[in-house]
Design a protein around this motif. Structure first.
Motif, PDB file in Angstrom:
ATOM      1  N   CYS A   1     -29.184  34.301  -7.189  1.00 58.47           N
ATOM      2  CA  CYS A   1     -28.911  33.149  -6.315  1.00 58.47           C
ATOM      3  C   CYS A   1     -30.159  32.473  -5.792  1.00 58.47           C
ATOM      4  O   CYS A   1     -30.086  31.381  -5.231  1.00 58.47           O
ATOM      5  CB  CYS A   1     -28.030  33.586  -5.146  1.00 58.47           C
ATOM      6  N   GLY A   2     -31.342  33.106  -5.950  1.00 57.46           N
ATOM      7  CA  GLY A   2     -32.570  32.493  -5.458  1.00 57.46           C
ATOM      8  C   GLY A   2     -32.501  32.256  -3.963  1.00 57.46           C
ATOM      9  O   GLY A   2     -32.119  33.138  -3.190  1.00 57.46           O
TER      10      GLY A   2
ATOM     11  N   LYS B   1     -26.848  26.900  -4.291  1.00 57.05           N
ATOM     12  CA  LYS B   1     -25.501  26.724  -4.839  1.00 57.05           C
ATOM     13  C   LYS B   1     -24.472  27.502  -4.033  1.00 57.05           C
ATOM     14  O   LYS B   1     -23.333  27.056  -3.869  1.00 57.05           O
ATOM     15  CB  LYS B   1     -25.487  27.138  -6.311  1.00 57.05           C
ATOM     16  N   ALA B   2     -24.856  28.691  -3.535  1.00 54.75           N
ATOM     17  CA  ALA B   2     -23.941  29.445  -2.683  1.00 54.75           C
ATOM     18  C   ALA B   2     -23.599  28.640  -1.429  1.00 54.75           C
ATOM     19  O   ALA B   2     -22.443  28.585  -0.993  1.00 54.75           O
ATOM     20  CB  ALA B   2     -24.555  30.787  -2.298  1.00 54.75           C
TER      21      ALA B   2
ATOM     22  N   ILE C   1     -18.198  34.602  -0.441  1.00 56.25           N
ATOM     23  CA  ILE C   1     -19.068  34.514  -1.614  1.00 56.25           C
ATOM     24  C   ILE C   1     -20.086  35.634  -1.521  1.00 56.25           C
ATOM     25  O   ILE C   1     -20.768  35.770  -0.495  1.00 56.25           O
ATOM     26  CB  ILE C   1     -19.815  33.166  -1.652  1.00 56.25           C
ATOM     27  N   LEU C   2     -20.186  36.438  -2.559  1.00 59.87           N
ATOM     28  CA  LEU C   2     -21.242  37.439  -2.627  1.00 59.87           C
ATOM     29  C   LEU C   2     -22.468  36.783  -3.264  1.00 59.87           C
ATOM     30  O   LEU C   2     -22.350  36.119  -4.295  1.00 59.87           O
ATOM     31  CB  LEU C   2     -20.804  38.651  -3.444  1.00 59.87           C
TER      32      LEU C   2
ATOM     33  N   ASN D   1     -19.338  32.523   5.420  1.00 56.92           N
ATOM     34  CA  ASN D   1     -18.593  33.156   4.328  1.00 56.92           C
ATOM     35  C   ASN D   1     -19.463  33.575   3.148  1.00 56.92           C
ATOM     36  O   ASN D   1     -18.967  33.747   2.036  1.00 56.92           O
ATOM     37  CB  ASN D   1     -17.461  32.242   3.856  1.00 56.92           C
ATOM     38  N   ILE D   2     -20.765  33.740   3.366  1.00 57.60           N
ATOM     39  CA  ILE D   2     -21.643  34.283   2.335  1.00 57.60           C
ATOM     40  C   ILE D   2     -22.107  35.662   2.759  1.00 57.60           C
ATOM     41  O   ILE D   2     -22.617  35.840   3.868  1.00 57.60           O
ATOM     42  CB  ILE D   2     -22.874  33.372   2.095  1.00 57.60           C
TER      43      ILE D   2
END
Length: 404
Positions: free
Chosen positions: A221-222, A226-227, A240-241, A264-265
């Motif tokens: 994911c850097g 995007k997450a 979101i994982l 929610n991440i």
């Protein structure tokens, strides 16, 4: 600062940049941060000149018949020698007699195609398009994504702060800024209503087609762009994982989540062996970054054939991991910010040969369902965005569904 001192600073920065070991933006930022005496006007002059020379490095080196930073700097400013050499105490060393003679010489040889394209020869042989390479060498806009509000509302707020914006063409929450600004000083930024993200990257997050009921992994994911965008699509619901092998990158997401009020991440430093039921496995694969040369034109000189080979090997391995973790009916969303075929179409072709249980989905149908603008590509198997095709960074997106 006197002019001579400005050019001495430029030379010191270019010398380190041309070693091709450290990203230019880090070198520039570190240099300026350690020298508090450099004022804002001097800083802007130094930074602009450094980037101008980096973007024209190959032509300047060809004309100067040298890779030396000093000669390239001199050739780039040969009509400003009196300005450069103003006898200031902290300025450039005086011109030698050899340099005076050399500066009078003219290189009348025509540029080879790869020099005209400002692209290392081995990379140009892969791309083989001067206009495309030139587009990748232009200065990019600053793209921002409205977070938690509409882009119309964000545009109104930014206008109130004196910031001119225009709407993106594809991503429904994208705004573009044509001038260079320090955005973290504006209230909309501080209030968590915006995030810097190229429009192509915003589109990729939309095409992941996520919702709050799904089990979602953002792998590699850097810094989490995007997450964070997917979180906004999900209206901060579900989970979101987000995983990256680089702990520092993973930590970098935390202040962004806090500023944007994202709940929610969940950041994870490993993925359990038993996790084989993801609805969406978003693989933002490590890549050459060739699609982002507009923003990092120096990176093309740090890329080697050996590094590229290593990256394609890692991409294949990560796709196999994604295959093992995606449930029947689930999707792998493969994303690169590369324009090179071996990282994109060829990588997908090899994956599908290894994994007959997967098939590509029709991206035009997905696009038309999720994005209210005409589909910009010919192929429906994958999306290829670029400065020429879409006015964005170079991005590749392929979505594959597990059949059985």
């Amino acid at each position: 600062m006197q002019n001579g001192a400005r050019y001495q600073a430029i030379l010191e920065i270019l010398t380190e940049v041309f070693a091709d070991k450290v990203p230019a933006d880090k070198i520039i930022n570190d240099y300026v941060r350690k020298r508090k005496y450099i004022g804002s006007k001097d800083r802007r002059f130094i930074v602009d000149e450094v980037w101008r020379i980096i973007r024209n490095r190959m032509k300047l080196a060809f004309d100067a018949k040298s890779e030396e930073a000093r000669k390239i700097l001199l050739y780039a400013n040969k009509d400003k020698l009196s300005e450069m050499f103003d006898a200031s105490a902290y300025g450039l060393a005086p011109l030698s007699e050899d340099e005076k003679t050399w500066l009078k010489e003219e290189n009348e040889e025509p540029y080879p195609d790869y020099v005209e394209a400002e692209c290392p020869q081995w990379l140009f042989e892969k791309i083989k398009d001067i206009s495309f390479c030139k587009a990748l060498n232009e200065v990019a806009t600053t793209d921002i994504r409205a977070h938690g509000i509409s882009r119309e509302e964000l545009a109104r707020r930014l206008k109130g702060e004196g910031i001119a914006v225009r709407e993106g063409v594809y991503a429904p929450k994208c705004l573009k800024i044509d001038e260079r600004l320090v955005l973290n000083n504006c209230m909309a930024w501080q209030d968590g209503l915006m995030e810097v993200q190229d429009e192509a990257s915003q589109v990729a997050a939309i095409l992941a087609d996520v919702n709050a009921q799904q089990k979602i992994m953002d792998y590699c994911c850097g810094a989490g762009g995007k997450a964070l965008a997917m979180s906004d699509v999900m209206q901060n619901e579900g989970k979101i994982l987000a995983h990256d092998v680089d702990a520092k990158r993973l930590d970098a997401i935390k202040p962004r989540m806090e500023r944007l009020k994202v709940k929610n991440i969940e950041l994870v430093d490993f993925v359990a062996d038993s996790d084989k039921d993801f609805d969406r496995f978003v693989l933002d694969a490590p890549c050459s970054g060739s699609g982002t040369w507009r923003r990092a034109p120096d990176s093309k000189f740090r890329l080697t054939e050996e590094k590229l080979f290593g990256l394609t090997k890692i991409q294949a391995e990560l796709l196999d991991v994604a295959a093992a973790k995606t449930k029947i009916g689930g999707r792998i969303v493969y994303i690169t910010c590369s324009v090179l075929e071996e990282e994109n179409e060829a990588q997908i072709a090899k994956f599908l040969e290894r994994h007959s249980e997967f098939e590509t989905i029709d991206l035009q149908m997905l696009w038309e369902d999720r994005i209210a603008s005409p589909y910009p590509c010919k192929s429906t198997k994958w999306l290829k965005m670029s400065p020429i095709a879409t006015g964005t960074d170079g991005f590749f997106v392929c979505v594959m569904k597990r059949k059985y």
